[in-house]
Scaffold this motif. Structure first.
Motif, PDB file in Angstrom:
ATOM      1  N   PHE A 121       0.822  -0.806  -0.464  1.00 56.25           N
ATOM      2  CA  PHE A 121      -0.119   0.346   0.194  1.00 56.25           C
ATOM      3  C   PHE A 121       1.000   1.510   0.074  1.00 56.25           C
ATOM      4  CE2 PHE A 121      -2.539   3.335   2.412  1.00 56.25           C
ATOM      5  CZ  PHE A 121      -3.373   3.384   2.233  1.00 56.25           C
ATOM      6  N   LEU A 122       1.853   1.223   0.954  1.00 56.26           N
ATOM      7  CA  LEU A 122       2.904   2.136   1.135  1.00 56.26           C
ATOM      8  C   LEU A 122       3.455   2.761   0.065  1.00 56.26           C
ATOM      9  CD1 LEU A 122       4.323   2.398   4.474  1.00 56.26           C
ATOM     10  CD2 LEU A 122       2.709   3.876   3.973  1.00 56.26           C
ATOM     11  N   LEU A 123       3.664   1.313  -0.915  1.00 55.77           N
ATOM     12  CA  LEU A 123       4.648   1.683  -2.313  1.00 55.77           C
ATOM     13  C   LEU A 123       3.392   2.350  -2.963  1.00 55.77           C
ATOM     14  CD1 LEU A 123       6.415  -1.443  -2.721  1.00 55.77           C
ATOM     15  CD2 LEU A 123       7.339   0.325  -2.053  1.00 55.77           C
ATOM     16  N   ALA A 124       2.229   1.587  -3.507  1.00 54.65           N
ATOM     17  CA  ALA A 124       1.086   2.598  -4.083  1.00 54.65           C
ATOM     18  C   ALA A 124       0.787   3.890  -4.049  1.00 54.65           C
ATOM     19  CB  ALA A 124       0.068   1.496  -3.854  1.00 54.65           C
ATOM     20  N   ILE A 125       1.235   4.620  -2.625  1.00 55.48           N
ATOM     21  CA  ILE A 125       1.047   6.151  -2.565  1.00 55.48           C
ATOM     22  C   ILE A 125       2.296   6.735  -3.260  1.00 55.48           C
ATOM     23  CG2 ILE A 125       1.201   7.406  -0.780  1.00 55.48           C
ATOM     24  CD1 ILE A 125      -1.220   5.903  -0.863  1.00 55.48           C
ATOM     25  N   ALA A 126       3.651   5.918  -2.659  1.00 52.26           N
ATOM     26  CA  ALA A 126       4.554   6.632  -3.528  1.00 52.26           C
ATOM     27  C   ALA A 126       4.467   6.934  -4.306  1.00 52.26           C
ATOM     28  CB  ALA A 126       6.420   6.131  -3.120  1.00 52.26           C
ATOM     29  N   VAL A 127       3.823   6.205  -6.002  1.00 52.89           N
ATOM     30  CA  VAL A 127       4.045   6.548  -7.049  1.00 52.89           C
ATOM     31  C   VAL A 127       2.221   7.258  -7.102  1.00 52.89           C
ATOM     32  CG1 VAL A 127       2.866   5.000  -9.441  1.00 52.89           C
ATOM     33  CG2 VAL A 127       4.277   4.180  -7.957  1.00 52.89           C
ATOM     34  N   VAL A 128       1.415   7.034  -6.734  1.00 53.85           N
ATOM     35  CA  VAL A 128       0.609   8.737  -6.606  1.00 53.85           C
ATOM     36  C   VAL A 128       0.872   9.748  -6.628  1.00 53.85           C
ATOM     37  CG1 VAL A 128      -1.969   9.220  -5.689  1.00 53.85           C
ATOM     38  CG2 VAL A 128      -1.763   7.239  -6.153  1.00 53.85           C
ATOM     39  N   VAL A 134       1.334  12.735  -8.864  1.00 51.38           N
ATOM     40  CA  VAL A 134       0.580  14.088  -8.546  1.00 51.38           C
ATOM     41  C   VAL A 134       1.176  14.927  -7.589  1.00 51.38           C
ATOM     42  CG1 VAL A 134      -1.993  12.568  -8.914  1.00 51.38           C
ATOM     43  CG2 VAL A 134      -0.522  12.954  -6.437  1.00 51.38           C
ATOM     44  N   GLY A 135       2.076  15.230  -6.942  1.00 54.42           N
ATOM     45  CA  GLY A 135       2.737  16.112  -6.503  1.00 54.42           C
ATOM     46  C   GLY A 135       3.171  14.927  -4.823  1.00 54.42           C
ATOM     47  N   GLN A 136       2.998  15.972  -4.177  1.00 51.75           N
ATOM     48  CA  GLN A 136       4.166  15.417  -2.750  1.00 51.75           C
ATOM     49  C   GLN A 136       3.244  16.582  -2.008  1.00 51.75           C
ATOM     50  OE1 GLN A 136       6.222  13.268  -1.479  1.00 51.75           O
ATOM     51  NE2 GLN A 136       7.355  13.015  -3.520  1.00 51.75           N
ATOM     52  N   PHE A 153       9.559  -1.214  -9.326  1.00 55.95           N
ATOM     53  CA  PHE A 153      10.219  -2.248  -8.962  1.00 55.95           C
ATOM     54  C   PHE A 153      10.195  -3.299  -7.711  1.00 55.95           C
ATOM     55  CE2 PHE A 153      13.346   0.518 -11.695  1.00 55.95           C
ATOM     56  CZ  PHE A 153      13.129   0.269 -12.810  1.00 55.95           C
ATOM     57  N   SER A 154      10.029  -2.463  -6.524  1.00 57.60           N
ATOM     58  CA  SER A 154      10.309  -3.187  -5.370  1.00 57.60           C
ATOM     59  C   SER A 154       9.013  -4.107  -5.502  1.00 57.60           C
ATOM     60  CB  SER A 154       9.462  -2.094  -4.484  1.00 57.60           C
ATOM     61  OG  SER A 154      10.712  -1.556  -4.083  1.00 57.60           O
ATOM     62  N   PHE A 155       7.624  -3.382  -6.008  1.00 56.50           N
ATOM     63  CA  PHE A 155       6.476  -4.444  -6.207  1.00 56.50           C
ATOM     64  C   PHE A 155       7.090  -5.576  -7.363  1.00 56.50           C
ATOM     65  CE2 PHE A 155       3.358  -0.827  -6.178  1.00 56.50           C
ATOM     66  CZ  PHE A 155       2.783  -1.451  -5.047  1.00 56.50           C
ATOM     67  N   PHE A 156       7.567  -5.248  -8.466  1.00 56.88           N
ATOM     68  CA  PHE A 156       8.717  -6.937  -9.226  1.00 56.88           C
ATOM     69  C   PHE A 156       8.808  -7.798  -7.596  1.00 56.88           C
ATOM     70  CE2 PHE A 156       8.704  -3.726 -12.462  1.00 56.88           C
ATOM     71  CZ  PHE A 156       7.238  -3.748 -13.153  1.00 56.88           C
ATOM     72  N   ILE A 157       9.184  -7.163  -7.183  1.00 57.16           N
ATOM     73  CA  ILE A 157      10.541  -8.755  -6.225  1.00 57.16           C
ATOM     74  C   ILE A 157       8.893  -8.949  -5.213  1.00 57.16           C
ATOM     75  CG2 ILE A 157      11.589  -7.729  -4.301  1.00 57.16           C
ATOM     76  CD1 ILE A 157      13.526  -6.067  -5.565  1.00 57.16           C
ATOM     77  N   PHE A 184       8.558  10.524   0.096  1.00 58.76           N
ATOM     78  CA  PHE A 184       8.554   8.408  -0.227  1.00 58.76           C
ATOM     79  C   PHE A 184       9.307   9.159  -1.126  1.00 58.76           C
ATOM     80  CE2 PHE A 184       4.374   9.591   1.860  1.00 58.76           C
ATOM     81  CZ  PHE A 184       3.102   8.609   2.132  1.00 58.76           C
ATOM     82  N   VAL A 185       9.360   7.183  -1.151  1.00 54.11           N
ATOM     83  CA  VAL A 185      10.565   7.017  -2.459  1.00 54.11           C
ATOM     84  C   VAL A 185       9.929   6.722  -3.563  1.00 54.11           C
ATOM     85  CG1 VAL A 185      10.811   4.842  -0.942  1.00 54.11           C
ATOM     86  CG2 VAL A 185       9.104   3.949  -2.612  1.00 54.11           C
ATOM     87  N   ASP A 186      11.332   7.752  -4.678  1.00 51.87           N
ATOM     88  CA  ASP A 186      10.944   7.594  -6.253  1.00 51.87           C
ATOM     89  C   ASP A 186      10.031   6.481  -6.096  1.00 51.87           C
ATOM     90  OD1 ASP A 186      11.817   8.224  -8.413  1.00 51.87           O
ATOM     91  OD2 ASP A 186      12.182   6.466  -8.656  1.00 51.87           O
ATOM     92  N   ALA A 187       8.810   7.050  -7.357  1.00 52.28           N
ATOM     93  CA  ALA A 187       8.080   5.802  -7.837  1.00 52.28           C
ATOM     94  C   ALA A 187       9.024   4.715  -8.652  1.00 52.28           C
ATOM     95  CB  ALA A 187       7.072   7.027  -8.980  1.00 52.28           C
TER      96      ALA A 187
END
Length: 345
Positions: free
Chosen positions: A6-13, A17-19, A33-37, A25-28
């Protein structure tokens, strides 16, 4: 592990759309790539414990596609509404009419099915046909504009891993070889001429993603007592780990290795926590819905902060989709899968 996803998805959002305030958060790219792992680990788990026996591969394929496509279809509905609201839909239709029929079909088929969406990051389309033009490299590139929901191309990358996973992750040796192929591709970037590398988006080609899926699958084998105990096996594991660390991956490889090694324990600690599962279930809807939701709500000022506005709207829609769409479909999928596997066994 659901909270992490969930936090990784939030990082992408928030990257898109802007911090929000001082929170960074971490870079999108790191998040994807973390999702892929995580996917490499989880697909290895289910393919070695749930989808086993003759005939299990088609069941696995159908189950994974049905898991992803309905929410993606909902995202397309909202994307088309957004395009209609900002009056860009007629322009898209007019542009597609100028293309040769086979390319109009290719655009529509890929966007409706997810199949081959990543190819649009490497091409330019026009009335004369298609030309090679890399995103971020070529000034004439326009392929990305024909990906209706931009983050969806990474879902096709995920699905391509699903296609090969049954033939890779059920074997420790095949898993190690799979990862090393990707590591080899990444290491080649250290020796190829920079002027050649500069012409291509090597980070958008499928072999570049193999180390991430591969290291996730490999830690699944690390966590199993059946891991081959020979000196040769451990030598190649060490060699693979060192090669992974040497690979020039996005933002460095050390973070990904630490994350991968933590996943088996994190999975064991959280697999029976219902709240963690629900939060994790939100990760995919949040990831795939935020682009059309942002396109819909960005013209309005419901809240002082547009990133907060998009995030809250995406979370609200994501909860609705999980409760009313994904979970009912998941129950049907589970019953169907159990029946299929029972017939196989």
């Amino acid at each position: 592990m659901g909270t992490l996803r969930f936090l990784l998805a939030i990082a992408v959002v928030l990257q898109h759309v802007g911090q929000i305030g001082p929170f960074q958060f971490v870079d999108a790219g790191v998040a994807v790539f973390s999702f892929f792992i995580i996917s490499g680990f989880y697909m290895s788990l289910v393919l070695n414990t749930k989808y086993v026996g003759p005939g299990s591969v088609p069941t696995f394929y159908i189950n994974r596609y049905v898991r992803l496509w309905p929410t993606y279809a909902i995202s397309l509905v909202f994307m088309f509404i957004a395009m209609w609201k900002i009056n860009s839909l007629p322009g898209l239709v007019s542009t597609l009419k100028l293309f040769p029929g086979e390319w109009t079909f290719a655009v529509l088929f890929s966007n409706l099915s997810l199949v081959g969406l990543d190819l649009f990051t490497h091409i330019s389309l026009g009335p004369e046909g298609v030309a090679f033009a890399e995103a971020g490299r070529s000034q004439v590139h326009n392929g990305n504009t024909f990906i209706f929901n931009m983050p969806a191309w990474t879902i096709w990358i995920e699905m391509m891993f699903y296609l090969v996973a049954p033939f890779v992750v059920r074997s420790f040796r095949a898993t190690l070889l799979f990862m090393m192929v990707g590591v080899g591709f990444a290491l080649s970037l250290r020796v190829l001429p920079q002027e050649l590398i500069g012409q291509y988006r090597y980070d958008l080609y499928y072999p570049y993603f193999l180390p991430f899926f591969g290291i996730g699958a490999l830690v699944f084998w690390f966590s199993r007592t059946e891991l081959p105990a020979s000196a040769v096996a451990y030598f190649f594991m060490l060699l693979g780990t060192l090669a992974f660390l040497a690979a020039p991956l996005h933002y460095g490889s050390s973070f990904y290795l630490v994350l991968a090694l933590a996943i088996p324990k994190l999975f064991e600690l959280t697999k029976n926590i219902r709240l963690d599962k629900f939060v994790g279930d939100l990760s995919y809807p949040v990831y795939i819905l935020h682009w059309p939701v942002h396109s819909l709500v960005a013209p309005y000022d419901f809240l002082p902060s547009k990133p907060v506005q998009t995030l809250l709207a995406t979370l609200g829609l994501g909860i609705i989709v999980v409760v009313l769409v994904e979970r009912p479909i998941a129950r049907i999928r589970e019953r169907w899968t159990v029946r299929k596997i029972q017939r196989i066994m």
